[in-house]
Design a protein around this motif. Structure first.
Motif, PDB file in Angstrom:
ATOM      1  N   SER A 196       0.863  -1.175   0.000  1.00 55.82           N
ATOM      2  CA  SER A 196       0.000   0.000   0.000  1.00 55.82           C
ATOM      3  C   SER A 196       0.901   1.226   0.000  1.00 55.82           C
ATOM      4  N   THR A 197       0.657   2.140  -0.892  1.00 57.81           N
ATOM      5  CA  THR A 197       1.544   3.300  -0.991  1.00 57.81           C
ATOM      6  C   THR A 197       0.839   4.500  -1.615  1.00 57.81           C
ATOM      7  N   HIS A 198       1.410   5.677  -1.347  1.00 58.02           N
ATOM      8  CA  HIS A 198       0.948   6.894  -2.007  1.00 58.02           C
ATOM      9  C   HIS A 198       1.875   7.251  -3.160  1.00 58.02           C
ATOM     10  N   ILE A 199       3.039   6.571  -3.192  1.00 56.96           N
ATOM     11  CA  ILE A 199       4.078   6.998  -4.128  1.00 56.96           C
ATOM     12  C   ILE A 199       3.881   6.247  -5.451  1.00 56.96           C
ATOM     13  N   LEU A 200       3.380   6.964  -6.465  1.00 54.48           N
ATOM     14  CA  LEU A 200       2.985   6.303  -7.700  1.00 54.48           C
ATOM     15  C   LEU A 200       4.164   5.683  -8.458  1.00 54.48           C
ATOM     16  N   PRO A 201       5.303   6.374  -8.583  1.00 57.75           N
ATOM     17  CA  PRO A 201       6.413   5.731  -9.308  1.00 57.75           C
ATOM     18  C   PRO A 201       6.891   4.448  -8.613  1.00 57.75           C
ATOM     19  N   GLU A 202       6.716   4.403  -7.286  1.00 59.92           N
ATOM     20  CA  GLU A 202       7.123   3.206  -6.539  1.00 59.92           C
ATOM     21  C   GLU A 202       6.351   1.981  -7.043  1.00 59.92           C
ATOM     22  N   VAL A 203       5.091   2.199  -7.347  1.00 60.00           N
ATOM     23  CA  VAL A 203       4.253   1.099  -7.839  1.00 60.00           C
ATOM     24  C   VAL A 203       4.815   0.581  -9.170  1.00 60.00           C
ATOM     25  N   GLN A 204       5.192   1.518 -10.051  1.00 59.36           N
ATOM     26  CA  GLN A 204       5.703   1.101 -11.362  1.00 59.36           C
ATOM     27  C   GLN A 204       7.063   0.410 -11.243  1.00 59.36           C
ATOM     28  N   MET A 205       7.819   0.799 -10.195  1.00 62.11           N
ATOM     29  CA  MET A 205       9.145   0.208 -10.029  1.00 62.11           C
ATOM     30  C   MET A 205       9.081  -1.168  -9.388  1.00 62.11           C
ATOM     31  N   VAL A 206       8.123  -1.379  -8.517  1.00 63.40           N
ATOM     32  CA  VAL A 206       8.159  -2.555  -7.652  1.00 63.40           C
ATOM     33  C   VAL A 206       7.058  -3.569  -7.961  1.00 63.40           C
ATOM     34  N   CYS A 207       5.904  -3.092  -8.408  1.00 67.85           N
ATOM     35  CA  CYS A 207       4.728  -3.972  -8.438  1.00 67.85           C
ATOM     36  C   CYS A 207       4.554  -4.672  -9.780  1.00 67.85           C
ATOM     37  N   SER A 208       3.872  -5.815  -9.714  1.00 65.46           N
ATOM     38  CA  SER A 208       3.509  -6.492 -10.944  1.00 65.46           C
ATOM     39  C   SER A 208       2.044  -6.238 -11.288  1.00 65.46           C
ATOM     40  N   ARG A 209       1.285  -5.751 -10.321  1.00 65.30           N
ATOM     41  CA  ARG A 209      -0.119  -5.405 -10.560  1.00 65.30           C
ATOM     42  C   ARG A 209      -0.489  -4.164  -9.771  1.00 65.30           C
ATOM     43  N   VAL A 210      -1.477  -3.445 -10.252  1.00 67.48           N
ATOM     44  CA  VAL A 210      -1.910  -2.213  -9.606  1.00 67.48           C
ATOM     45  C   VAL A 210      -3.420  -2.231  -9.439  1.00 67.48           C
ATOM     46  N   GLU A 211      -3.884  -1.852  -8.259  1.00 64.86           N
ATOM     47  CA  GLU A 211      -5.317  -1.649  -8.054  1.00 64.86           C
ATOM     48  C   GLU A 211      -5.478  -0.276  -7.421  1.00 64.86           C
ATOM     49  N   ILE A 212      -6.374   0.515  -8.003  1.00 63.47           N
ATOM     50  CA  ILE A 212      -6.633   1.841  -7.445  1.00 63.47           C
ATOM     51  C   ILE A 212      -7.976   1.791  -6.736  1.00 63.47           C
ATOM     52  N   ILE A 213      -7.946   2.236  -5.493  1.00 65.52           N
ATOM     53  CA  ILE A 213      -9.167   2.196  -4.687  1.00 65.52           C
ATOM     54  C   ILE A 213      -9.622   3.634  -4.441  1.00 65.52           C
ATOM     55  N   HIS A 214     -10.898   3.843  -4.636  1.00 65.21           N
ATOM     56  CA  HIS A 214     -11.448   5.189  -4.459  1.00 65.21           C
ATOM     57  C   HIS A 214     -12.829   5.062  -3.840  1.00 65.21           C
ATOM     58  N   GLN A 215     -13.037   5.787  -2.769  1.00 62.35           N
ATOM     59  CA  GLN A 215     -14.301   5.752  -2.029  1.00 62.35           C
ATOM     60  C   GLN A 215     -14.747   4.321  -1.764  1.00 62.35           C
ATOM     61  N   GLY A 216     -13.770   3.520  -1.341  1.00 64.91           N
ATOM     62  CA  GLY A 216     -14.087   2.165  -0.899  1.00 64.91           C
ATOM     63  C   GLY A 216     -14.244   1.142  -1.995  1.00 64.91           C
ATOM     64  N   ARG A 217     -14.085   1.547  -3.262  1.00 59.83           N
ATOM     65  CA  ARG A 217     -14.257   0.612  -4.371  1.00 59.83           C
ATOM     66  C   ARG A 217     -12.993   0.527  -5.208  1.00 59.83           C
ATOM     67  N   ILE A 218     -12.756  -0.648  -5.780  1.00 62.14           N
ATOM     68  CA  ILE A 218     -11.655  -0.767  -6.733  1.00 62.14           C
ATOM     69  C   ILE A 218     -12.132  -0.112  -8.035  1.00 62.14           C
ATOM     70  N   VAL A 219     -11.432   0.958  -8.454  1.00 66.31           N
ATOM     71  CA  VAL A 219     -11.876   1.649  -9.673  1.00 66.31           C
ATOM     72  C   VAL A 219     -10.954   1.336 -10.852  1.00 66.31           C
ATOM     73  N   TRP A 220      -9.849   0.685 -10.582  1.00 67.95           N
ATOM     74  CA  TRP A 220      -8.942   0.355 -11.693  1.00 67.95           C
ATOM     75  C   TRP A 220      -8.060  -0.793 -11.274  1.00 67.95           C
ATOM     76  N   SER A 221      -7.899  -1.748 -12.131  1.00 65.10           N
ATOM     77  CA  SER A 221      -7.077  -2.902 -11.807  1.00 65.10           C
ATOM     78  C   SER A 221      -6.377  -3.351 -13.082  1.00 65.10           C
ATOM     79  N   ALA A 222      -5.059  -3.470 -13.006  1.00 62.57           N
ATOM     80  CA  ALA A 222      -4.336  -3.884 -14.210  1.00 62.57           C
ATOM     81  C   ALA A 222      -2.987  -4.470 -13.841  1.00 62.57           C
TER      82      ALA A 222
END
Lengths: 320, 275
Positions: A196-222
């Motif tokens: 879990s992070t606020h740092i967006l480039p960190e996600v691109q550097m470290v993660c193999s998948r991304v889920e964006i959560i907004h107002q309690g719902r997953i609004v983007w997953s890739a």
């Protein structure tokens, strides 16, 4: 990403809801995580990330839905499920008055590691987190970066299937951040990791998948490769000393639309993955347009994030 | 589960030894016990050991003020302190039941309190024995005093846990602990005495005795007065101590009931607590 047939799903959350009084903090949240994946959980403050992590780690009972960890239902068999999770909360809550060795031995025993295996487990966790030679150091005397490593060491001491890390790089200096990111990447090879992070480039550097959560719902997953395609350039910005009429630019092969930006600059739209840069350069030379700038325009994860969490896309998802 | 509980208890015990809580409690008890033994009769114009009965009665009066306060201070952060520093969140993410966690912490603190009491009062008894100041009755009387003091300490430790498990902030837990100390140790007897006076002394002795014994602090005090000649010199309380209501097992039972009840409240509140 691991091919679908080979994925060993270690964490599955289905239809999670959580209300605080009248307010719905998490709504119909589902996710899956397999061994070898690092899932980046993104979201603005108050989006429901922490509530989600608390539900996934068994600290908070969902109002509805279920969580299974390594095949164990978190509500029906909490001990077995929790034994398969390693958790590092934000701001690692450590006992500063203990030495690194004392603290990790304590964590090992709470994680039900047999007494005879505790020393080996402590050594292994310390080695993986770069804490060799620090067993007798007081935690309170360590730098923030090393305290974070101790926090991660307690999370992996029992070799859990799933590791949940909440903002593990907050407050660290750039060198410590690089080291912790490398450690997270390394953990991702053997475990299923949620970051879990606020740092967006960190996600691109470290993660193999991304889920964006907004107002309690997953609004983007890739997956990250899908993300890269999503972010791929679909426009060129050109700067011209002697600009022609926009129609001349639109006639360049591959250009689908032209947007004047002023002062001789234009945004040339094109199909994703089919950049007309070469054709534009040739046309500029032939026409004597005085080419001074030719820049592919990529969307950034930040743009996607802002669009999803503040723009129409978020409203559409909410309405849906 | 038992291994996890013992690991938690061992950590609490080690913390208490390391931060010198146990040593401080033991030292204070030992010094005050010896001071009372030697300087207790100073009001009558002499210094030196007077009698075992008077010494034990004085020590019981000292313990009834000091030990509940120490226990409440020791235990008031047990849950809310972990919550404030974030460690509770992590502990509850481990494969560990809430009951195991609370029982382990209580066990560690209870052992610390018992060890400090035994060391403090036992040390004073050893000094008295070495000085030849008391006869054969010294060790039985001090053994009863040490055991009952530990039991009293556990009752108030359980009360501190019950307060801590329901508190949202350490400051509130501390305020609650101090209020409880005032209520049980100071105010209860005052209210009881006031009631007796207001009733013109017509309160049935059995009811008065029962009300007195219902307070764990008074139950402890009477438990240590039963069988002492010095009890007669203590007026009303001494009379109750020699009455039919208050055999030592009944008094110990009252303390045990308080301990069980307060621990039950602590477990219940902790089970319902949101992290």
């Amino acid at each position: 990403m691991i091919p679908v047939m080979e994925r060993e799903v270690l964490l599955r959350a289905e239809g999670l809801y959580r209300w605080y009084g009248e307010r719905c903090a998490v709504a119909d949240l589902s996710l899956e995580l397999a061994r070898g994946e690092v899932l980046g959980l993104l979201g603005p403050n108050g989006a429901g990330k922490t509530t989600t992590l608390h539900m996934l780690t068994g600290n908070l009972a969902p109002g509805a839905g279920r969580v299974t960890v390594a095949g164990h239902d978190l509500l029906d068999d909490p001990r077995a499920a929790k034994a398969a999770i390693g958790y590092l909360p934000e701001q690692p809550p450590l006992y500063r008055e203990l030495t690194v060795g004392e603290y990790l031995r304590y964590c090992a025993r709470l994680n039900r590691i047999p007494r005879a295996e505790v020393p080996a487990a402590v050594r292994r966790a310390m080695a993986r987190c770069g804490l060799e030679g620090m067993e007798r150091r007081l935690i309170g005397n360590l730098s923030k970066g090393y305290q974070q490593r101790v926090g991660i060491a307690q999370a992996i001491i029992h070799n859990p299937a799933v590791v949940v890390l909440d903002e593990p790089t907050v407050g660290l200096d750039p060198i410590q951040i690089r080291e912790i990111r490398e450690l997270v990447r390394e953990l991702g090879r053997e475990h299923a990791v949620i970051l879990s992070t606020h740092i967006l480039p960190e996600v691109q550097m470290v993660c193999s998948r991304v889920e964006i959560i907004h107002q309690g719902r997953i609004v983007w997953s890739a997956a990250l490769d899908e993300l890269e395609r999503e972010l791929a350039a679909d426009a060129l910005v050109v700067g011209l000393g002697h600009p022609p009429a926009p129609e001349a630019l639109a006639a360049v092969p591959g250009v689908t639309a032209v947007e004047p930006l002023g002062a001789g600059r234009f945004r040339l739209r094109h199909a994703p993955g089919a950049s007309p840069a070469e054709a534009v350069a040739e046309a500029a030379v032939r026409g004597g347009w005085g080419l001074v700038e030719l820049t592919p325009e990529r969307r950034t994860l930040e743009q996607v994030f802002v669009e999803l969490t503040t723009g129409e896309a978020a409203q559409e998802k909410e309405a849906a | 589960m038992m291994r996890q509980m013992l690991a938690i208890a061992a950590k609490e015990l080690r913390d208490g030894v390391r931060n010198r809580w146990a040593l401080a409690i033991a030292g204070v008890l030992a010094v005050l016990a010896l001071a009372i033994a030697w300087f207790g009769p100073a009001a009558s114009g002499r210094v030196g050991f007077a009698s075992l009965g008077a010494t034990v009665a004085s020590l019981a009066s000292l313990a009834v003020f000091l030990v509940p306060l120490v226990a409440l201070l020791l235990g008031h952060e047990s849950v809310v302190g972990e919550a404030e520093r974030g460690t509770l969140l992590l502990l509850l993410a481990y494969p560990l039941g809430r009951r195991t966690l609370l029982a382990g912490k209580f066990l560690g603190h209870a052992a610390l309190l018992a060890a400090a009491t035994a060391l403090g009062l036992g040390g004073a008894a050893a000094v008295l024995a070495a000085a030849g100041a008391a006869g054969e009755g010294l060790w039985p009387a001090f053994t009863r005093l040490i055991l009952s003091t530990a039991l009293l300490g556990w009752v108030f430790l359980a009360l501190a846990y019950a307060i801590s498990a329901g508190a949202r902030e350490k400051g509130r837990a501390l305020a609650g602990a101090l209020a409880a100390w005032f209520a049980f140790v100071l105010v209860y007897d005052l209210v009881l005495l006031g009631t007796l006076v207001a009733a013109g002394g017509r309160l049935p002795p059995a009811l008065f005795g029962a009300l007195l014994v219902a307070n764990p602090a008074d139950a402890f005090r009477i438990l240590n007065l039963t069988g002492l000649e010095a009890a007669e010199a203590l007026g009303g309380l001494g009379a109750v101590a020699r009455g039919p209501l208050v055999s030592a097992p009944v008094l110990a039972g009252v303390l045990a009931a308080w301990l069980a009840g307060l621990l039950g409240v602590a477990f219940h509140r902790f089970a319902r607590r949101e992290v």
